[in-house]
Scaffold this active site. Sequence first.
Site, PDB file in Angstrom:
ATOM      1  N   ASP A   1       0.724  -1.196  -0.330  1.00  0.00           N
ATOM      2  CA  ASP A   1      -0.098   0.435  -0.079  1.00  0.00           C
ATOM      3  C   ASP A   1       0.950   1.628   0.013  1.00  0.00           C
ATOM      4  OD1 ASP A   1      -2.548   0.869   0.370  1.00  0.00           O
ATOM      5  OD2 ASP A   1      -1.398   1.575   1.898  1.00  0.00           O
TER       6      ASP A   1
ATOM      7  N   GLU B   1       1.588  -0.469  -4.574  1.00  0.00           N
ATOM      8  CA  GLU B   1       1.090   1.166  -5.309  1.00  0.00           C
ATOM      9  C   GLU B   1       2.023   2.227  -5.761  1.00  0.00           C
ATOM     10  OE1 GLU B   1      -3.265   2.471  -3.675  1.00  0.00           O
ATOM     11  OE2 GLU B   1      -1.888   1.977  -2.724  1.00  0.00           O
TER      12      GLU B   1
END
Length: 848
Positions: free
Chosen positions: A558, A587
């Site tokens: 994340d 990400e």
Amino acid sequence: MKKNLARVLFLAIMSFSLFINLSCSSGSSSDSFSVKVYLLNKPADESADWGMWWWYDYKSEGGDDIAVSEKKGSWPTGADSLSKSDDIGSYVEIDYDTTNPRLGLLFVNKKGGNQSSDIVVPLSKFKDTKTLYCLYDNMTGYYTDISETYGVIAAKISNSSATEITAKVYKVDSVSAENVFVYDCNGKQLTVSGAELSEDKSAAVITVSGGSLQKIPYTVKINNKTVTAVFDNDLIDEVYTYSGDDLGLTLDGTSASFKVWAPLATNVELLLYTDADSLSTAANKEVMTQDKTSGVWSNSSVDVSNYKYYQYSITTNGTTSKVCDIYAKAASGDSVASQIINIDDSSVKPENWNSNYYNPWADKSETKSYTEAVIYEMHIRDWSKAFGENNTGKFEEITAALSDSGAFANHLKDLGITHVQILPMFDYAEKNSNSNYNWGYNPYHYNVPEGRYVNYGTEKDGTDAVIQMREMIQAFHDAGIAVNMDVVYNHTSGNGSGSLYDMTVPDYFYRQDDSGNNKNGSGCGNELATQRTMVRKYVIDSLKHWMNDYHINGFRFDLMGLHETETMKEIYDELSEIDPNVMVYGEPWASSGAIFGKTDIDKCSASEDVNGVACFNDDIRDAIKGSVFDAGGKGHVQGEFADSAIKTGLVGSLKKEKGFTSVLGRSINYVECHDNLTLFDKLAYSNFKKYKDLKETEIQAVSAQNKLAAAYLFLAQGTPFINGGQEFMRTKNGNHNSYNASDTINGIDLTFKDTYSDVYNTYKGLIALRKAKPSAFGANTDATAETVSEGVTKYTTGEFLVYFNATDNAVNISAPGYAKSVDVSSGTPTEGGVVSTVPAKSFVILKK
């Protein structure tokens, strides 16, 4: 991005009809008055555009984070710029309605999103003044008298011998040994041997005699104003590090060794408990001693035969905290205390558990490309309830749905999935007693399973969590499905007493700015400082724990943009030593202040000969369906053509084709994930401005666009990823941030699989073709794509030629040399005769 209760996100995504004019006018109500808010002492070379976001605050003590915003616009650009100025400095002027009990405000860098903490001002503070003064170097509070800002603002000990202090000051004309005072942690005055003011008078360097690391924190006093000076966290690595692999508990029968890295602590005690019901009072306390070289406190011979749990009592900077061991692998409910157990013991292993690491996708003797994977994102609670209306979201319920050729295993295998990616499973901040829905992006303890996914026995025993999570992973593996874990090492749910990491080594685990305030590139109040030696070590040790002890096969990071390139490279290198086929991806962005982005993804890998670190490709996502930040915005499949981006995405986003990577597979191609609108909702709203009650013709239009989006995704070079339910048009009724929404919103309706069987079968057929021809679909560096006409793309790869038609009209094609077509609509690729027309919003696959 983030999905917890940070006010910044609440303000960023909500619009309110109530909006008041921020400038004072003669027509103002008698129940309002003008308030000036200054932000003082900004550096002259500060390039950020700082603004102020404000709201009326109704939060009760200890209550929920509820506020009413008087602002419109997007975050962070909707904040009011500090555009006004006078002899004092820059300010914002607002009209405060006195029917509201408190004013809330924060400062934000409108260019980058970095922000201050929330500042809440009660109405009573405006009795004698209508002006607030805030300091750039300490944006955590406010002053009502400007003279209170004069003096020292913040200070830190800036050398490893604790003899130098760097202090931020405001409106201080001179410093010397006569007007600067420093006291040690016991209140004893230290000798100031030197003090020098910077040229711009914003900082002072102070040297002291008689100080030491054992006497910190210091108190610094200038102009009758005092602050605490703590050790600069970036210096800790110069003085204290530890490379051993035995931090935490090491158990040998009934004898145990305990080690905790707490370098700046002045005292550490080991607290022992007999059971989970008596964690308020220790049954025994043991002394721990510190190694001055490493900063590790230990007790190497403790009889634990009468105890089941333990904590550390750690005193640092005069504050004592009782804390669960951050290296613990099992814990009591809510990670209050660490459990005394060896999770390698047979009593904590499921039946037939293989002690050796296992990956059902690929044996260690072979190395597969990421392009051969098909990743399927899922949340435990969503899918447990899909297979039992009375289910509550437990590891065991997923296990049951997988075991003995269960319905979930059948679905995944029928579709052709190779990897599930499970939303966070390590312990997050919700209490076990809290039954509300949450995705889990608010980590609390990185090394133990989330307790809300556990069916506990009579005592809420941490071993229940270990066993049941292992059973679930084993069931996936038995079904031939690898397991990737969504990990959130970029931030924690809280700081200070709300963070196990802050209570262990205050501030060290988090990044700070030059003034000592927590950086907030996560949008959730903090960032883990993975550039620091012991933080990076902790993260890598934690990842190895999940691989070795639970057989996790990959990790989705994340907000990976908050981790340094060097950190991600070291992570991949270390984990690929355990399994050369481990998947590491994430990400490539952050809420703000990203350290690296997609263009640097290749730098996270040692060479082009390994899979390396991959990242989500938002370019192809937005090209296919339109921006995720605009529900009504359209992309290629809806008719707003993005021919260039589609071509680049189809050939794997390689740098030679204007992409961002040199290695196929490092582009994770997707059009839907847990964040933002589902693909169905995005297509429904962008086309018809509604999320439900679509007419049959409208459903047909959405399904055609969905299937076309899937064709771009699965036939492209790179690594495909879908969100669970995307394959049968899952809807969340327009909720684009359902992290804490109801089960009704987040639920999986398996009847959709039959209702939209044409969509499901197309996904299944595309995956089957891709897996049957991996050299053509996924790993072909020689694939080419060209625009035939606006919205029509010709894609050549291996023995295949694919025409994509995103227009509203059928397109005639000519394909000399291609004698067959391949139909995937039944779920099984079937060869037929050559075709000469591509229907509207469709695709045709031709084969030599």
